[in-house]
Design an enzyme around this catalytic site. Sequence first.
Site, mmCIF file in Angstrom:
data_model
loop_
_atom_site.group_PDB
_atom_site.id
_atom_site.type_symbol
_atom_site.label_atom_id
_atom_site.label_comp_id
_atom_site.label_asym_id
_atom_site.label_seq_id
_atom_site.Cartn_x
_atom_site.Cartn_y
_atom_site.Cartn_z
ATOM 1 C CB CYS A 142 -2.073 -3.019 5.191
ATOM 2 S SG CYS A 142 -3.814 -2.511 5.086
ATOM 3 C CE LYS A 167 -4.004 -4.416 1.274
ATOM 4 N NZ LYS A 167 -4.714 -3.365 1.990
ATOM 5 C CG ASP A 174 -1.973 -1.116 1.174
ATOM 6 O OD1 ASP A 174 -1.968 -1.902 0.226
ATOM 7 O OD2 ASP A 174 -2.785 -1.202 2.118
HETATM 8 C C1 VGL Z 1 -4.548 0.589 5.768
HETATM 9 C C2 VGL Z 1 -6.115 1.435 7.184
HETATM 10 C C3 VGL Z 1 -7.088 1.327 6.214
HETATM 11 C C4 VGL Z 1 -3.121 0.199 5.547
HETATM 12 C C5 VGL Z 1 -5.503 0.460 4.773
HETATM 13 O O1 VGL Z 1 -2.683 0.147 4.388
HETATM 14 O O2 VGL Z 1 -2.424 -0.060 6.557
HETATM 15 N N1 VGL Z 1 -4.867 1.069 6.964
HETATM 16 N N2 VGL Z 1 -6.767 0.838 5.014
#
Ligand code: VGL
Length: 205
Positions: free
Chosen positions: A159, A114, A16
């Site tokens: 994540c 995702k 991410d």
């Molecule tokens: C994430 C919160 C919500 C992350 C993704 O990538 O850690 N955290 N969505």
Amino acid sequence: MASLDVQPDDLLLVIDVQNDFCAGGALEVPDGDAVVLEINSLMQRFTHIALTQDWHPPGHKSFASSHDDAEPFSVIDMPYGEQTLWPDHCVQGSPGAEFHEALQTDSADMIIRKGYRKSIDSYSAFYENDKTTPTGLKGYLQEREIRRIFCCGLATDFCVRFSAEDASRNGFDTYVIEQACRAIDNQSSLQAARDAMQQAGVNFC
Ligand code: VGL
Ligand code: ZN
């Protein structure tokens, strides 16, 4: 990590590294941009690289804005368990969902998205937050005969944490490269994440 002997059946899992988690993004991770150069240099050493992309439809149930009177960073009960509510982020096709522009994505052989089902979040790259719905990544990596997984990216305590735990529990020898990760650290979530990863047999390097 500098001394690590990277093998042909190792995988770098880059979690991410998207605009919304970086400076000026909707869910900015403190110092999140700092991982980009670190990860670019790591990528040069790996044969196998998978990137994940948080990829939510508008009105996703993990967004505080999808619930009456809910504040971002509060926690609610969902049918699959507790869920932290977030500011709207990584909406499919939006600039915030794109990878950081300085991330060198060309050498990645897999991009896995995702969190695209409206009613369920997915922190882990392997299973959605119900802990049972697979993303397909496990089968892909098994078929590619990957043995060790090195995790990096954003955020350490969400994540990265859940991806690393699932990787380890599913039989991969798993490492978190801490200098190439940054955390949200909401209500001691970083310490909780370190403890949980350790418990799951994840190594730190
Ligand atoms: C994430 C919160 C919500 C992350 C993704 O990538 O850690 N955290 N969505
Ligand atoms: Zn998300």
